[in-house]
Design an enzyme around this catalytic site. Sequence first.
Site, PDB file in Angstrom:
ATOM      1  N   HIS A 188      11.893   0.084  -5.994  1.00  0.00           N
ATOM      2  CA  HIS A 188      11.517  -1.097  -5.196  1.00  0.00           C
ATOM      3  C   HIS A 188      12.723  -2.017  -5.005  1.00  0.00           C
ATOM      4  O   HIS A 188      12.564  -3.218  -4.787  1.00  0.00           O
ATOM      5  CB  HIS A 188      10.397  -1.921  -5.874  1.00  0.00           C
ATOM      6  N   GLY A 239       2.020  -3.952  -6.464  1.00  0.00           N
ATOM      7  CA  GLY A 239       1.258  -3.302  -5.391  1.00  0.00           C
ATOM      8  C   GLY A 239       0.551  -2.116  -5.980  1.00  0.00           C
ATOM      9  O   GLY A 239       0.121  -2.153  -7.138  1.00  0.00           O
ATOM     10  N   ARG A 270      15.327   4.471   4.804  1.00  0.00           N
ATOM     11  CA  ARG A 270      15.007   4.228   3.405  1.00  0.00           C
ATOM     12  C   ARG A 270      15.233   5.533   2.636  1.00  0.00           C
ATOM     13  O   ARG A 270      14.713   6.586   3.031  1.00  0.00           O
ATOM     14  CB  ARG A 270      13.542   3.806   3.277  1.00  0.00           C
ATOM     15  N   GLU A 299      10.665  -5.142   3.285  1.00  0.00           N
ATOM     16  CA  GLU A 299      11.678  -4.118   3.023  1.00  0.00           C
ATOM     17  C   GLU A 299      12.336  -3.650   4.324  1.00  0.00           C
ATOM     18  O   GLU A 299      13.535  -3.384   4.350  1.00  0.00           O
ATOM     19  CB  GLU A 299      11.052  -2.937   2.280  1.00  0.00           C
ATOM     20  N   ARG A 358      -0.606   5.107 -11.860  1.00  0.00           N
ATOM     21  CA  ARG A 358       0.410   5.524 -12.844  1.00  0.00           C
ATOM     22  C   ARG A 358       0.198   4.817 -14.172  1.00  0.00           C
ATOM     23  O   ARG A 358      -0.150   3.629 -14.207  1.00  0.00           O
ATOM     24  CB  ARG A 358       1.823   5.192 -12.332  1.00  0.00           C
ATOM     25  N   GLU A 416       0.921 -10.659  -3.461  1.00  0.00           N
ATOM     26  CA  GLU A 416       0.779 -11.568  -2.325  1.00  0.00           C
ATOM     27  C   GLU A 416      -0.668 -12.001  -2.097  1.00  0.00           C
ATOM     28  O   GLU A 416      -0.920 -13.101  -1.609  1.00  0.00           O
ATOM     29  CB  GLU A 416       1.290 -10.892  -1.037  1.00  0.00           C
ATOM     30  N   ASN A 458      11.308   5.425   7.516  1.00  0.00           N
ATOM     31  CA  ASN A 458      10.932   5.766   6.133  1.00  0.00           C
ATOM     32  C   ASN A 458      10.243   7.129   6.181  1.00  0.00           C
ATOM     33  O   ASN A 458       9.064   7.226   6.536  1.00  0.00           O
ATOM     34  CB  ASN A 458      10.001   4.689   5.569  1.00  0.00           C
ATOM     35  N   GLY A 467       2.156   0.627  -6.536  1.00  0.00           N
ATOM     36  CA  GLY A 467       3.188   0.776  -7.570  1.00  0.00           C
ATOM     37  C   GLY A 467       3.683  -0.621  -7.917  1.00  0.00           C
ATOM     38  O   GLY A 467       3.746  -1.474  -7.034  1.00  0.00           O
TER      39      GLY A 467
HETATM   40  P1  AMP Z   1       0.931  -2.243  -1.718  1.00  0.00           P
HETATM   41  O1  AMP Z   1       1.270  -1.016  -2.500  1.00  0.00           O
HETATM   42  O2  AMP Z   1       1.983  -3.298  -1.800  1.00  0.00           O
HETATM   43  O3  AMP Z   1       0.498  -1.949  -0.304  1.00  0.00           O
HETATM   44  O4  AMP Z   1      -0.360  -2.892  -2.425  1.00  0.00           O
HETATM   45  C1  AMP Z   1      -1.598  -2.240  -2.463  1.00  0.00           C
HETATM   46  C2  AMP Z   1      -2.504  -2.971  -3.437  1.00  0.00           C
HETATM   47  O5  AMP Z   1      -2.640  -4.325  -3.001  1.00  0.00           O
HETATM   48  C3  AMP Z   1      -3.918  -2.393  -3.515  1.00  0.00           C
HETATM   49  O6  AMP Z   1      -4.298  -2.234  -4.870  1.00  0.00           O
HETATM   50  C4  AMP Z   1      -4.759  -3.455  -2.890  1.00  0.00           C
HETATM   51  O7  AMP Z   1      -5.987  -3.533  -3.519  1.00  0.00           O
HETATM   52  C5  AMP Z   1      -3.979  -4.711  -3.155  1.00  0.00           C
HETATM   53  N1  AMP Z   1      -4.409  -5.721  -2.209  1.00  0.00           N
HETATM   54  C6  AMP Z   1      -4.171  -5.770  -0.888  1.00  0.00           C
HETATM   55  N2  AMP Z   1      -4.828  -6.810  -0.334  1.00  0.00           N
HETATM   56  C7  AMP Z   1      -5.486  -7.411  -1.344  1.00  0.00           C
HETATM   57  C8  AMP Z   1      -6.346  -8.539  -1.441  1.00  0.00           C
HETATM   58  N3  AMP Z   1      -6.654  -9.232  -0.336  1.00  0.00           N
HETATM   59  N4  AMP Z   1      -6.828  -8.891  -2.670  1.00  0.00           N
HETATM   60  C9  AMP Z   1      -6.509  -8.185  -3.776  1.00  0.00           C
HETATM   61  N5  AMP Z   1      -5.704  -7.109  -3.731  1.00  0.00           N
HETATM   62  C10 AMP Z   1      -5.216  -6.725  -2.555  1.00  0.00           C
END
Ligand code: AMP
Length: 396
Positions: free
Chosen positions: A178, A206, A89, A380, A237, A330, A7, A208
């Site tokens: 995504h 996430g 990717r 992914e 965003r 998640e 990536n 995004g």
């Molecule tokens: P990603 O872009 O999929 O890596 O997601 C990042 C987002 O997931 C961030 O805003 C983190 O705060 C959130 N995140 C990761 N772990 C946790 C957690 N244990 N509790 C709440 N949010 C989380």
Amino acid sequence: MNVLVINAGSSSLKYQLMDPQTGAVAAKGLCERIGIDGRLTHKVRGNKVVKDIPMPTHSEAITAVLDILVDPEHGVIHSTDEIDAVGHRVLHGGMKFSASCIIDDACIQAIEDCIPLGPLHNPANLMGIRACQAVMPTKPQVAVFDTAFHMTMPPKAYRYAIPKSYYENDDIRRYGFHGTSHKYITRRAIELMGRSDIKIINCHLGNGSSLSAVKDGKCQDTSMGLSPLAGVCMGTRSGDIDPTVCQFIMNKYGISVDEMLNILNKKSGVLALSGVSSDFRDIEDAAAQGNEDAILALDKFAYEVRKYVGAYAAALGGCDCLVFTAGVGENGPDTRAKICEGLEYMGVKLDPEKNKVRGEEVRISADDSKVQVWVIPTNEELMIAQDTMELVNAAK
Ligand code: AMP
């Protein structure tokens, strides 16, 4: 089979060496500061190795990755011959790609043609591809597009209600992103539900965030648009916004189009609403201490996701399965509960105990919930490795 998943960003390059059949990851890591100085962080057998290595271009970064993969101390293979194929990717496949493809001259030309649609990412993705071609000229390489899964959308979902010439001459339409994640969780949901003739609403939440409406395994609609700026509000965003807001701000404060887009992409979302952070953990901490702006940010995020779920249930004519994935999906039980609050009318009923899960594949709906609700950790890289294996085997 060993697939090297790449990536590539403009100054970074993430990699994983994995077996697409078992999903086992032999080693993974990240090259950073490419074009500046260069740093490799390599994770293997539970250990982390950090090395400063000059990386004037992506070629030196790929060479550093191959060197450490065969390194007697930190490596996992004896020779690069043990790498069977490379999967890349690629952000934007435009209208040219509705599936992954073996990289050849025509594929590279088509990715180049999509640069106007993905001006930030496609050039970086191409740098990763070209670097791999230079360093491993005989290795089969595959491009996996973030937009491809969504190409099954019907015109009523992907067309914008603007003059047709922008679509016909300039390919302006909804693409969605995504896609590799949406494809992976769709596959898993179909396996878990034991049938493919189902209506699934996927929530990839996430930094995004995007949702997709899926029927019979095929995407019918998705919340992101021509770019990843559209849809629900996200970490930084804005998500969907009345364009007149931009006109007002730009005129009043003498802001250029690029500056406005920078504000919408990097300084908006829950970061702007909360005034605290783009990270949901920080916002949840602030909300727990009574910070009203943080409470509003969490409320608005859940409200927007819930509105999209309702819209997609209407678009699909029902919903059999609601899936949460990515960082917040998640790991955020409170956010999931907030989103599902008020969806009881359409048959969504969470089991509060099961909903405590973080980062595991678990059904979180109550036994008597009409709609099955699942947390499915996305993968992914595995999807990229599997697409790569399928295409390379088919070409043999
Ligand atoms: P990603 O872009 O999929 O890596 O997601 C990042 C987002 O997931 C961030 O805003 C983190 O705060 C959130 N995140 C990761 N772990 C946790 C957690 N244990 N509790 C709440 N949010 C989380």
